[in-house]
Write a protein that holds these residues in place. Structure first.
Motif, PDB file in Angstrom:
ATOM      1  N   LYS A  42       0.838  -1.205   0.000  1.00  0.00           N
ATOM      2  CA  LYS A  42       0.000   0.000   0.000  1.00  0.00           C
ATOM      3  C   LYS A  42       0.871   1.253   0.000  1.00  0.00           C
ATOM      4  CE  LYS A  42      -3.708   2.269   2.541  1.00  0.00           C
ATOM      5  NZ  LYS A  42      -4.636   2.201   3.668  1.00  0.00           N
ATOM      6  N   LEU A  43       1.929   1.255   0.787  1.00  0.00           N
ATOM      7  CA  LEU A  43       2.845   2.399   0.807  1.00  0.00           C
ATOM      8  C   LEU A  43       3.472   2.639  -0.568  1.00  0.00           C
ATOM      9  CD1 LEU A  43       4.638   1.872   4.234  1.00  0.00           C
ATOM     10  CD2 LEU A  43       3.096   3.745   3.621  1.00  0.00           C
ATOM     11  N   SER A  44       3.870   1.573  -1.246  1.00  0.00           N
ATOM     12  CA  SER A  44       4.455   1.718  -2.586  1.00  0.00           C
ATOM     13  C   SER A  44       3.448   2.301  -3.568  1.00  0.00           C
ATOM     14  CB  SER A  44       4.972   0.372  -3.098  1.00  0.00           C
ATOM     15  OG  SER A  44       6.195   0.073  -2.493  1.00  0.00           O
ATOM     16  N   LEU A  45       2.210   1.836  -3.507  1.00  0.00           N
ATOM     17  CA  LEU A  45       1.178   2.363  -4.405  1.00  0.00           C
ATOM     18  C   LEU A  45       0.911   3.838  -4.114  1.00  0.00           C
ATOM     19  CD1 LEU A  45      -1.314  -0.627  -4.530  1.00  0.00           C
ATOM     20  CD2 LEU A  45       0.218   0.149  -6.343  1.00  0.00           C
ATOM     21  N   GLU A  46       0.909   4.208  -2.848  1.00  0.00           N
ATOM     22  CA  GLU A  46       0.716   5.615  -2.492  1.00  0.00           C
ATOM     23  C   GLU A  46       1.881   6.468  -3.003  1.00  0.00           C
ATOM     24  OE1 GLU A  46      -1.889   7.048  -1.478  1.00  0.00           O
ATOM     25  OE2 GLU A  46      -3.061   5.544  -0.415  1.00  0.00           O
ATOM     26  N   ARG A  47       3.084   5.920  -2.941  1.00  0.00           N
ATOM     27  CA  ARG A  47       4.248   6.659  -3.460  1.00  0.00           C
ATOM     28  C   ARG A  47       4.138   6.841  -4.972  1.00  0.00           C
ATOM     29  NH1 ARG A  47       7.524   2.814  -0.172  1.00  0.00           N
ATOM     30  NH2 ARG A  47       7.716   3.801   1.847  1.00  0.00           N
ATOM     31  N   ILE A  48       3.732   5.790  -5.667  1.00  0.00           N
ATOM     32  CA  ILE A  48       3.572   5.888  -7.122  1.00  0.00           C
ATOM     33  C   ILE A  48       2.534   6.957  -7.455  1.00  0.00           C
ATOM     34  CG2 ILE A  48       2.760   4.701  -9.204  1.00  0.00           C
ATOM     35  CD1 ILE A  48       4.006   2.121  -7.996  1.00  0.00           C
ATOM     36  N   ARG A  49       1.431   6.966  -6.729  1.00  0.00           N
ATOM     37  CA  ARG A  49       0.393   7.970  -6.958  1.00  0.00           C
ATOM     38  C   ARG A  49       0.971   9.376  -6.762  1.00  0.00           C
ATOM     39  NH1 ARG A  49      -5.468   8.369  -4.048  1.00  0.00           N
ATOM     40  NH2 ARG A  49      -5.004   6.187  -3.725  1.00  0.00           N
ATOM     41  N   TYR A  50       1.738   9.549  -5.712  1.00  0.00           N
ATOM     42  CA  TYR A  50       2.357  10.848  -5.438  1.00  0.00           C
ATOM     43  C   TYR A  50       3.324  11.250  -6.558  1.00  0.00           C
ATOM     44  CZ  TYR A  50       5.351  14.378  -3.379  1.00  0.00           C
ATOM     45  OH  TYR A  50       6.075  15.521  -3.167  1.00  0.00           O
TER      46      TYR A  50
END
Length: 133
Positions: A42-50
C-alpha cells in the motif's frame, strides 16, 4: 527524477506480489507476514500515486520521457483531461481498497478463514500484475 522513483516502486510492487504468491501457497497462512507485505505494498502504491502527480505538475514532462520506456503511457495519459481522476479512481483507489480489505480480513481471524483470504489475495495479485503490465 520521478520516473526513476516510479520504476523503483513498481519493482517493489512486483516483489510484494511475488511474496504474496509464496505466502498464500503455504499450507498455513502467516497472517502477520501477509499483513506486513500488504502494508508495504500500500505504501508503494501511495508513493507511485504521489510521483505521478508530481510528474503531472512538473514542466518539461516530455523531455523526461525516453523512447521505449514501459512508463511512457502513464505521463502521457496524465496530460489528457480527467486523466488524474481516472488514474486515482481506477488504478489506485481500487487496488488500495482491495489491500485494505485484505488487511481487515487478516485482522479478523475469527470471521475470515484462510481460504477466504487466499481467494481475496489471489484476486489482488491478478490486479497487481495487470497494474504492473
Amino acid at each position: 527524477m520521478s520516473l526513476d522513483k516510479i520504476r523503483v516502486e513498481l519493482g517493489r510492487v512486483k516483489g510484494y506480489a511475488e511474496g504474496l504468491k509464496v505466502e498464500i501457497g503455504r499450507e498455513k497462512l502467516n497472517r502477520l507476514s501477509l499483513r506486513q507485505m500488504l502494508v508495504e505494498l500500500k505504501l508503494s502504491l501511495e508513493r507511485i500515486r504521489y510521483f505521478l502527480k508530481e510528474i503531472k505538475e512538473a514542466k518539461g514532462l516530455l523531455e523526461w520521457l525516453k523512447p521505449g520506456t514501459s512508463l511512457e503511457k502513464f505521463p502521457l495519459a496524465l496530460m489528457s483531461p480527467n486523466a488524474e481522476q481516472k488514474v486515482d479512481n481506477y488504478y489506485f483507489a481500487s487496488l488500495i481498497s482491495s489491500i485494505d480489505f485484505a488487511i481487515y480480513q487478516l485482522d479478523k481471524p475469527s470471521y475470515y478463514k484462510d481460504e477466504d483470504i487466499r481467494k481475496n489475495i489471489v484476486n489482488l495479485i491478478f490486479s497487481l500484475d495487470s497494474f504492473i503490465t
